[in-house]
Design a protein around this motif. Sequence first.
Motif, PDB file in Angstrom:
ATOM      1  N   ARG A 183       0.828  -1.210   0.000  1.00 61.28           N
ATOM      2  CA  ARG A 183       0.000   0.000   0.000  1.00 61.28           C
ATOM      3  C   ARG A 183       0.857   1.253   0.000  1.00 61.28           C
ATOM      4  O   ARG A 183       0.513   2.272  -0.615  1.00 61.28           O
ATOM      5  N   GLU A 184       1.999   1.195   0.679  1.00 61.95           N
ATOM      6  CA  GLU A 184       2.923   2.331   0.682  1.00 61.95           C
ATOM      7  C   GLU A 184       3.442   2.612  -0.724  1.00 61.95           C
ATOM      8  O   GLU A 184       3.549   3.774  -1.147  1.00 61.95           O
ATOM      9  N   GLU A 185       3.767   1.543  -1.456  1.00 62.90           N
ATOM     10  CA  GLU A 185       4.233   1.710  -2.838  1.00 62.90           C
ATOM     11  C   GLU A 185       3.136   2.311  -3.716  1.00 62.90           C
ATOM     12  O   GLU A 185       3.411   3.149  -4.591  1.00 62.90           O
ATOM     13  N   LEU A 186       1.891   1.904  -3.485  1.00 63.64           N
ATOM     14  CA  LEU A 186       0.776   2.478  -4.240  1.00 63.64           C
ATOM     15  C   LEU A 186       0.640   3.968  -3.958  1.00 63.64           C
ATOM     16  O   LEU A 186       0.424   4.773  -4.875  1.00 63.64           O
ATOM     17  N   GLU A 187       0.762   4.339  -2.693  1.00 57.92           N
ATOM     18  CA  GLU A 187       0.654   5.759  -2.331  1.00 57.92           C
ATOM     19  C   GLU A 187       1.786   6.576  -2.948  1.00 57.92           C
ATOM     20  O   GLU A 187       1.577   7.720  -3.392  1.00 57.92           O
ATOM     21  N   ASP A 188       2.992   5.991  -2.987  1.00 52.84           N
ATOM     22  CA  ASP A 188       4.121   6.683  -3.607  1.00 52.84           C
ATOM     23  C   ASP A 188       3.856   6.927  -5.098  1.00 52.84           C
ATOM     24  O   ASP A 188       4.130   8.018  -5.624  1.00 52.84           O
ATOM     25  N   THR A 189       3.336   5.896  -5.760  1.00 50.50           N
ATOM     26  CA  THR A 189       3.030   6.030  -7.189  1.00 50.50           C
ATOM     27  C   THR A 189       1.936   7.073  -7.404  1.00 50.50           C
ATOM     28  O   THR A 189       2.009   7.887  -8.337  1.00 50.50           O
ATOM     29  N   HIS A 190       0.936   7.070  -6.545  1.00 48.78           N
ATOM     30  CA  HIS A 190      -0.141   8.059  -6.643  1.00 48.78           C
ATOM     31  C   HIS A 190       0.412   9.474  -6.445  1.00 48.78           C
ATOM     32  O   HIS A 190       0.005  10.416  -7.135  1.00 48.78           O
ATOM     33  N   GLY A 191       1.348   9.608  -5.515  1.00 52.84           N
ATOM     34  CA  GLY A 191       1.966  10.917  -5.288  1.00 52.84           C
ATOM     35  C   GLY A 191       2.707  11.414  -6.513  1.00 52.84           C
ATOM     36  O   GLY A 191       2.638  12.595  -6.869  1.00 52.84           O
ATOM     37  N   LEU A 192       3.429  10.513  -7.184  1.00 60.80           N
ATOM     38  CA  LEU A 192       4.126  10.889  -8.420  1.00 60.80           C
ATOM     39  C   LEU A 192       3.140  11.295  -9.506  1.00 60.80           C
ATOM     40  O   LEU A 192       3.375  12.249 -10.261  1.00 60.80           O
ATOM     41  N   PHE A 193       2.037  10.576  -9.589  1.00 57.22           N
ATOM     42  CA  PHE A 193       0.989  10.874 -10.560  1.00 57.22           C
ATOM     43  C   PHE A 193       0.438  12.284 -10.317  1.00 57.22           C
ATOM     44  O   PHE A 193       0.327  13.106 -11.230  1.00 57.22           O
TER      45      PHE A 193
END
Length: 351
Positions: A248-258
């Motif tokens: 979930r942390e990796e998903l949030e990081d990707t969302h932040g980049l988006f």
Amino acid sequence: MELLADFAVNYGLFLAKAATVVIAIGLAIAWILSIFAEARAERDGDSLRITHVNDRLERMAETLNATLLNPSERKARAKRRKVEEKQKRKAEKLGKRHEPSRMFVLDFDGDIRASAVDTLRESITAVLQVVEPEDEVMIRLESAGGMVHSYGLAASQLARLRDSGVRLTVCVDQLAASGGYMMACVGERIVAAPFSIIGSIGVVAQIPNFHRLLKDKQVDFELHTAGDHKRTLTVFGENTEEGRAKFREELEDTHGLFKHFVAKYRPALDIDRVATGEHWHGSQALDLALVDEVSTSDDVMLAAAKEGRDVFTVAMHHKTGLVARFTEQSRLALSRVFAESGLARVVHRTG
């Protein structure tokens, strides 16, 4: 006589076997040669297809006018066109003719892997070699998004145009969601049809887990990794809360980049308001500043042509052989099956 008959039978069998071997070798050689021929066709058969949209629009108008106008109206129109052509030639002779700006129209129809990016990058490379400061590039974009790295590359191809100082308009007639909007936001101007789907600025990942089934059938599964987070969630192993939290942390990081990427190209956008994974129709997206104008790609091209600008569609065409086409169709079919079922997909997706 019996010996002669046996000889004839044995000789006939020998000829049949020899013919079979020769035919088999011939078929194998023909198959190999066809593969080389297809490879050569794929290598040498690429071509850039350019269509002058103004000419097509003019032919359509002439066809309609020929039916709708009466003889006197057609005569007056022909006279008016003759005067216009005469004035144009006179201006050219005096060196006063101003070359109209051009619009280059490129298409991108995206799947989950953004596989059309290869054609897009070649078309952009071709346009960048001839584009002038007053020209404009329009992308007709249709995509529901897909893999992050694939759509990141596709968006980077559009950024090449912006970085080169080229005016970039993105038109969405039906759908630019998730990774599709990641591409669209690079445009200096985004035009969306009233009921097109826009937005879905979010990230999703899904993975099935068969651990309990394997355990019930007394089937062991071992996974060995080096690195604490080399694998966070697996398909067959037992997933842990620690692994889920890291995932979930990796998903949030990707969302932040988006979100950061969209905000970079659309600074006036309330990114926290729209980056919830929701989508909106074109007219609603205009109110949220996700798009700049509600219209269709057809109207944009028609308006440019009426302004006297030359409008060209540009598309890289790849000539492929039978084997390559069959392989590509099989890959796309399997991709659709896996995308719809969600099986064996661990890769993060925008959307």
